[in-house]
Scaffold this motif. Structure first.
Motif, PDB file in Angstrom:
ATOM      1  N   VAL A  54       0.764  -1.216  -0.181  1.00 38.06           N
ATOM      2  CA  VAL A  54       0.096  -0.012   0.163  1.00 38.06           C
ATOM      3  C   VAL A  54       0.850   1.271  -0.063  1.00 38.06           C
ATOM      4  O   VAL A  54       1.645   1.574   0.982  1.00 38.06           O
ATOM      5  N   LEU A  55       0.701   1.996  -1.032  1.00 36.99           N
ATOM      6  CA  LEU A  55       1.455   3.237  -1.144  1.00 36.99           C
ATOM      7  C   LEU A  55       0.467   4.431  -0.902  1.00 36.99           C
ATOM      8  O   LEU A  55      -0.625   4.332  -1.291  1.00 36.99           O
ATOM      9  N   ASP A  56       0.943   5.506  -0.440  1.00 33.31           N
ATOM     10  CA  ASP A  56      -0.176   6.778  -0.045  1.00 33.31           C
ATOM     11  C   ASP A  56      -0.256   7.486  -1.574  1.00 33.31           C
ATOM     12  O   ASP A  56       0.438   7.076  -2.603  1.00 33.31           O
ATOM     13  N   LEU A  64       2.850  -0.142   6.671  1.00 31.37           N
ATOM     14  CA  LEU A  64       3.445  -1.298   7.016  1.00 31.37           C
ATOM     15  C   LEU A  64       2.772  -1.671   8.304  1.00 31.37           C
ATOM     16  O   LEU A  64       2.598  -1.098   9.107  1.00 31.37           O
ATOM     17  N   THR A  65       2.713  -3.265   8.545  1.00 35.45           N
ATOM     18  CA  THR A  65       2.139  -3.669   9.795  1.00 35.45           C
ATOM     19  C   THR A  65       3.339  -4.363  10.478  1.00 35.45           C
ATOM     20  O   THR A  65       4.068  -5.063   9.842  1.00 35.45           O
ATOM     21  N   PRO A 143      -5.028   5.336   8.557  1.00 32.43           N
ATOM     22  CA  PRO A 143      -5.045   3.787   8.522  1.00 32.43           C
ATOM     23  C   PRO A 143      -5.544   3.797  10.107  1.00 32.43           C
ATOM     24  O   PRO A 143      -5.351   4.520  10.977  1.00 32.43           O
ATOM     25  N   VAL A 144      -6.251   2.552  10.321  1.00 34.75           N
ATOM     26  CA  VAL A 144      -6.754   2.227  11.807  1.00 34.75           C
ATOM     27  C   VAL A 144      -6.283   0.737  12.013  1.00 34.75           C
ATOM     28  O   VAL A 144      -6.833  -0.306  11.320  1.00 34.75           O
ATOM     29  N   ARG A 145      -5.608   0.654  13.024  1.00 30.41           N
ATOM     30  CA  ARG A 145      -4.922  -0.495  13.286  1.00 30.41           C
ATOM     31  C   ARG A 145      -6.046  -1.548  13.624  1.00 30.41           C
ATOM     32  O   ARG A 145      -6.930  -1.357  14.434  1.00 30.41           O
ATOM     33  N   GLN A 153       1.839   1.727  10.595  1.00 35.34           N
ATOM     34  CA  GLN A 153       2.548   3.045  10.287  1.00 35.34           C
ATOM     35  C   GLN A 153       2.812   3.256   8.776  1.00 35.34           C
ATOM     36  O   GLN A 153       3.012   2.323   7.923  1.00 35.34           O
ATOM     37  N   TRP A 154       2.629   4.743   8.270  1.00 39.00           N
ATOM     38  CA  TRP A 154       3.223   5.128   7.253  1.00 39.00           C
ATOM     39  C   TRP A 154       4.661   5.031   7.389  1.00 39.00           C
ATOM     40  O   TRP A 154       5.247   5.686   8.245  1.00 39.00           O
ATOM     41  N   TRP A 155       5.589   4.754   6.229  1.00 39.75           N
ATOM     42  CA  TRP A 155       6.763   4.831   6.205  1.00 39.75           C
ATOM     43  C   TRP A 155       7.528   5.328   5.040  1.00 39.75           C
ATOM     44  O   TRP A 155       6.939   5.061   3.912  1.00 39.75           O
TER      45      TRP A 155
END
Length: 179
Positions: A54-56, A64-65, A143-145, A153-155
């Motif tokens: 998943v890219l923004d 990433l999870t 995102p919602v965990r 988180q977005w990295w």
């Protein structure tokens, strides 16, 4: 069409970027040819899984999870379910469930393949024949965990966490697709 047939069709139509990925594609097709249950998590020798990088919206960050069982940052994805009609739908379902983001858009063709040993929900050592797709999040996606993640988180693509070297080929394939 069954998920198995769709997976064969998807992989047959895909043209990998390099010889290593072509070799894996042929191995996947051989495995699928030998096992009608290759897409089911109950297939003990291994099974097809569906992942999403998943890219923004800008293409500069990836979601990433922090996987609870593996203990590392990974792309989103997982097992195919009996209700999945296509491999692409399985990857999109997994990405949506694990990110909590609605409106994700998935590319039709895979970007990368990876086979890795794992002890998954069967409790037995097996292999995941992972088919990875590029997914784009809408502008401003938050995102919602889910319960399937320790963290989410977005990295920035140029500042990934230290233990994700094996994601580099998939990210490179995604960036090549975007060019």
């Amino acid at each position: 069409m069954t998920l198995h047939a769709d997976t064969v069709s998807t992989l047959t139509a895909w043209t990998p970027q390099d010889h290593g990925q072509e070799s894996l594609k042929q191995a996947y097709l051989g495995f699928l040819g030998a096992r009608e249950d290759a897409c089911a998590r109950s297939c003990e020798p291994g099974h097809i899984t569906a992942s999403a990088l998943v890219l923004d919206a800008t293409g500069e960050q990836t979601l990433l999870t922090l996987h609870p069982r593996v203990g590392r940052w990974l792309q989103l994805g997982g097992h195919c379910e009996p209700t999945d009609e296509t491999l692409q739908a399985a990857a999109l379902r997994e990405a949506t469930e694990e990110s909590g983001i609605r409106g994700l858009r998935i590319e039709a063709q895979p970007i990368h393949l990876d086979v890795h040993p794992i002890t998954c929900s069967l409790g037995l050592p097996t292999r995941h024949f992972d088919v990875r797709f590029l997914v784009r999040a809408p502008v401003g996606a938050k995102p919602v965990r889910s319960a399937e993640s320790v963290d989410l988180q977005w990295w920035p693509l140029d500042s990934l966490p230290g233990n994700v070297d094996d994601l580099t080929p998939m990210i490179d394939a995604a960036l090549a697709r975007l060019r």
